[in-house]
Scaffold this motif. Structure first.
Motif, mmCIF file in Angstrom:
data_model
loop_
_atom_site.group_PDB
_atom_site.id
_atom_site.type_symbol
_atom_site.label_atom_id
_atom_site.label_comp_id
_atom_site.label_asym_id
_atom_site.label_seq_id
_atom_site.Cartn_x
_atom_site.Cartn_y
_atom_site.Cartn_z
ATOM 1 N N LEU A 223 1.586 -1.319 0.206
ATOM 2 C CA LEU A 223 -0.092 0.160 0.059
ATOM 3 C C LEU A 223 0.920 0.970 -0.159
ATOM 4 N N LEU A 224 2.220 1.029 0.510
ATOM 5 C CA LEU A 224 3.261 2.077 1.012
ATOM 6 C C LEU A 224 3.330 2.375 -0.471
ATOM 7 N N LEU A 225 3.503 1.528 -1.799
ATOM 8 C CA LEU A 225 4.468 2.013 -3.069
ATOM 9 C C LEU A 225 3.140 2.129 -3.554
ATOM 10 N N SER A 226 2.236 1.950 -3.977
ATOM 11 C CA SER A 226 1.525 2.680 -4.409
ATOM 12 C C SER A 226 0.499 3.273 -4.423
ATOM 13 N N SER A 227 0.902 3.946 -3.280
ATOM 14 C CA SER A 227 0.087 5.473 -2.738
ATOM 15 C C SER A 227 1.240 6.545 -3.435
ATOM 16 N N GLN A 228 1.940 5.620 -3.104
ATOM 17 C CA GLN A 228 3.828 6.517 -3.874
ATOM 18 C C GLN A 228 2.891 6.698 -5.042
ATOM 19 N N ILE A 229 2.929 5.410 -5.916
ATOM 20 C CA ILE A 229 2.937 5.292 -7.455
ATOM 21 C C ILE A 229 1.507 6.281 -8.196
ATOM 22 N N SER A 230 0.623 6.481 -7.002
ATOM 23 C CA SER A 230 -0.606 7.595 -7.409
ATOM 24 C C SER A 230 -0.037 8.604 -7.032
ATOM 25 N N ASP A 231 0.915 9.180 -6.247
ATOM 26 C CA ASP A 231 0.672 10.429 -6.733
ATOM 27 C C ASP A 231 2.488 11.595 -7.563
ATOM 28 N N TRP A 232 2.756 10.505 -7.985
ATOM 29 C CA TRP A 232 3.915 10.510 -9.027
ATOM 30 C C TRP A 232 3.460 10.939 -10.643
ATOM 31 N N PRO A 233 4.143 11.498 -11.669
ATOM 32 C CA PRO A 233 3.114 11.484 -12.698
ATOM 33 C C PRO A 233 2.978 10.542 -13.686
ATOM 34 N N ALA A 234 1.215 10.431 -14.600
ATOM 35 C CA ALA A 234 1.580 9.655 -15.062
ATOM 36 C C ALA A 234 2.423 9.259 -16.468
ATOM 37 N N LEU A 235 2.696 7.814 -16.894
ATOM 38 C CA LEU A 235 3.646 7.338 -17.842
ATOM 39 C C LEU A 235 4.615 7.647 -17.777
ATOM 40 N N ARG A 236 4.806 7.197 -16.427
ATOM 41 C CA ARG A 236 6.856 6.839 -15.827
ATOM 42 C C ARG A 236 7.162 5.901 -15.299
ATOM 43 N N THR A 237 5.711 5.039 -14.869
ATOM 44 C CA THR A 237 6.059 3.932 -14.638
ATOM 45 C C THR A 237 6.217 2.258 -15.280
ATOM 46 N N LEU A 238 7.031 1.755 -15.088
ATOM 47 C CA LEU A 238 7.635 0.372 -15.754
ATOM 48 C C LEU A 238 7.344 -0.873 -14.751
ATOM 49 N N TYR A 239 6.959 -1.935 -15.541
ATOM 50 C CA TYR A 239 6.821 -3.144 -14.412
ATOM 51 C C TYR A 239 6.319 -3.905 -15.547
ATOM 52 N N PHE A 240 6.784 -5.891 -14.360
ATOM 53 C CA PHE A 240 6.777 -7.101 -15.290
ATOM 54 C C PHE A 240 5.744 -7.775 -14.006
ATOM 55 N N ALA A 241 5.779 -7.538 -13.282
ATOM 56 C CA ALA A 241 5.381 -8.221 -12.071
ATOM 57 C C ALA A 241 4.283 -9.061 -12.325
ATOM 58 N N GLN A 242 3.465 -10.184 -12.046
ATOM 59 C CA GLN A 242 2.142 -11.032 -12.754
ATOM 60 C C GLN A 242 1.259 -11.228 -11.250
ATOM 61 N N ASN A 243 2.299 -11.057 -10.428
ATOM 62 C CA ASN A 243 1.301 -11.214 -8.992
ATOM 63 C C ASN A 243 1.027 -9.560 -8.169
ATOM 64 N N ILE A 244 0.236 -9.540 -8.545
ATOM 65 C CA ILE A 244 -0.279 -7.545 -8.321
ATOM 66 C C ILE A 244 -2.249 -7.977 -7.888
ATOM 67 N N THR A 245 -1.955 -7.305 -6.528
ATOM 68 C CA THR A 245 -3.263 -7.282 -6.270
ATOM 69 C C THR A 245 -3.908 -6.595 -6.329
ATOM 70 N N PRO A 246 -5.376 -6.461 -6.803
ATOM 71 C CA PRO A 246 -6.474 -5.272 -7.404
ATOM 72 C C PRO A 246 -6.238 -4.495 -6.938
ATOM 73 N N GLU A 247 -5.711 -3.592 -5.704
ATOM 74 C CA GLU A 247 -6.360 -2.242 -5.727
ATOM 75 C C GLU A 247 -4.320 -1.896 -6.341
ATOM 76 N N PHE A 248 -3.544 -2.499 -6.735
ATOM 77 C CA PHE A 248 -2.376 -2.196 -6.742
ATOM 78 C C PHE A 248 -2.152 -1.547 -8.269
ATOM 79 N N GLN A 249 -3.065 -2.986 -9.027
ATOM 80 C CA GLN A 249 -2.964 -3.221 -10.197
ATOM 81 C C GLN A 249 -4.137 -1.834 -10.759
#
Length: 508
Positions: free
Chosen positions: A61-87
């Motif tokens: 939740l800490l990480l997803s909240s921070q990503i939510s505060d950062w600019p769009a189109l600036r995050t890259l990821y490859f994980a497959q196991n992601i909570t619905p809230e994080f996704q």
């Protein structure tokens, strides 16, 4: 100095495995992220170009909240196991899911596909770029510089009908381009493009495109050591081929065309629409910008200033004909433009009164034109061009400025070259915008004293706004159409900032 900077967040530090000096690679764990940000000059901004999430499971939740505060189109990821809230956060911030999972592959992907430089150009079927070789039994003619037409029987087998002139620097070593051909056909006539790459005077390889692949973003190039190339044009069947433009852009391998995250659409009439949506800080206003003419290289405009402004923005670029056709066209084309704007509005849950339409020069026309369909809060336009018939009727203008794109725009919009079309082309703008309550739309307008493009229409435009009780802020600068570009950008940004601030105060 590195071309790009990355903040990697994950359990394992990849820094020792990043072998390129073109990326400034930095690392933190999720738990150390708050401390790292607190030590920044401004803890609330993202100092790096991109964030790369390298854990296989994303649930913090800490990480997803921070990503939510950062600019769009600036995050890259490859994980497959992601909570619905994080996704949901990743989707809203328009994060990019990568197919790569190793340090070297991710670094290579960033350098190949996620640079901000816009690389795209037209190869036109003009007298300077296309050498026709009409086969026996066919007829060749030009109409303007946008249309190279072949008529007749090309035979049952492919035979060459011409060659497109190229430059060795059109491709970079090891890089791939995506191409698509703007053309029309009738009868059984078909066209084929053959890309021939050379090394030491010998053919290195051939890449052939035909059929439906011509109307898709098809990949060519990607060679290690080619020195030069040419494009052979062939045909078969019987009928007509009307060849316009071969569009070539640096491949981003599905992550965009001109910019990471942009959108490419082709209507049923084969009219291209390029757009780029950035949800920004999610709050009104949504600023919709239409680019001006792009005669030599493809690209969106105002992306830097609007990104700094921070508001949601939607950019359009028009690469039809020689450099744009004022972002209008068939009924389906215009409906697609409107639908793209409304889709961005729906994403942000915004209403028409939350929208600002903007553009300068060629972009001023659609900014005012689509106000009739969107009914925005405001329009910010500069160096207006509205009477397309008058603009494209002048025989002196294209020769005097070596910009005969006006003749091709006339043929494109009217379907022919006739003096009888001047008045109907002029009416396109006025008939479209008249049934709107302009008393509810704020207009900021910058014009030039010696505008040689469409300056004669200024009094008509000002008179129209006055007759409709339009709230108008009009500023005039000394000079011709292409002068005072810094002053123009400053005018637009000053008015956009003021409108943003006023709209947000009123919305509180």
């Amino acid at each position: 100095m590195a071309d790009i900077s990355v903040l990697q967040i994950g359990a394992t530090d990849w820094t020792p495995q990043i072998k390129t000096t073109k990326i400034d690679w930095q690392y933190t764990t999720i738990l150390d992220l708050p401390t790292r940000l607190a030590l920044q000059k401004d803890p609330y901004i993202l100092e790096q170009t991109y964030v790369v999430l390298t854990d296989n499971t994303l649930e913090s939740l800490l990480l997803s909240s921070q990503i939510s505060d950062w600019p769009a189109l600036r995050t890259l990821y490859f994980a497959q196991n992601i909570t619905p809230e994080f996704q949901a956060v990743l989707d809203e911030r328009r994060a990019f899911r990568l197919p790569d999972q190793t340090p070297s592959a991710v670094a290579a992907r960033i350098l190949t596909d996620f640079q901000f430089e816009q690389i795209g150009f037209p190869t036109r079927f003009s007298e300077t770029q296309f050498v026709p070789m009409p086969p026996q039994g066919t007829h060749f003619e030009r109409q303007g510089r946008f249309s190279a037409q072949f008529h007749g029987d090309f035979g049952p087998k492919w035979q060459q009908i011409g060659v497109l002139k190229t430059f060795a620097t059109d491709f970079s070593a090891t890089a791939e381009n995506v191409v698509w051909l703007d053309y029309e056909q009738s009868g059984t006539a078909e066209v084929q493009l053959q890309f021939v790459f050379y090394r030491d005077g010998q053919i290195q390889t051939r890449q052939t495109i035909t059929g439906e692949a011509l109307r898709q973003l098809t990949t060519v190039g990607g060679l290690q050591d080619y020195q030069d190339y040419q494009i052979l044009v062939a045909a078969r069947g019987r009928g007509e081929l009307d060849l316009h433009v071969l569009h070539q852009r640096r491949s981003r391998h599905g992550f965009g065309v001109l910019m990471p995250g942009d959108d490419w659409q082709l209507t049923a009439e084969n009219e291209e629409i390029l757009s780029y949506f950035n949800p920004g800080d999610r709050k009104a206003p949504l600023i919709v910008n239409f680019s001006g003419i792009r005669l030599h290289v493809d690209g969106f405009e105002m992306r830097g200033p609007l990104r700094e402004l921070g508001t949601p923005h939607l950019l359009f670029a028009d690469m039809r004909t020689q450099g744009g056709a004022f972002q209008i066209g068939t009924e389906r084309y215009e409906a697609t433009i409107i639908a793209t704007i409304r889709r961005a509005m729906a994403t942000l849950d915004l209403k028409p009164e939350d929208v600002i339409l903007t553009g300068y020069s060629m972009g001023s026309f659609p900014a005012m034109y689509y106000a009739a369909d969107i009914k925005p809060h405001a329009v910010v336009a500069a160096k207006p061009i509205v009477n397309l018939g008058t603009l494209t009727a002048s025989s002196d203008f294209p020769h005097g400025y070596n910009q005969d794109w006006t003749l091709d725009v006339r043929r494109y919009l009217a379907g022919r070259m006739s003096p009888d079309d001047t008045a109907p082309l002029n009416r396109i703008f006025w008939e479209h915008i008249q049934n709107v309550d302009w008393g509810k739309i704020q207009v900021a307008l910058l014009s030039m004293t010696d505008d040689e493009y469409d300056g004669q229409s200024l009094s008509e435009l000002l008179g129209f706004f006055q007759s409709r009780d339009t709230p108008l802020n009009h500023q005039q600068e000394q000079g011709n159409h292409t002068a005072k570009i810094p002053e123009m950008v400053q005018f637009m940004m000053t008015n956009l900032k003021q409108l943003r601030d006023d709209m947000r105060r009123e919305g509180q």
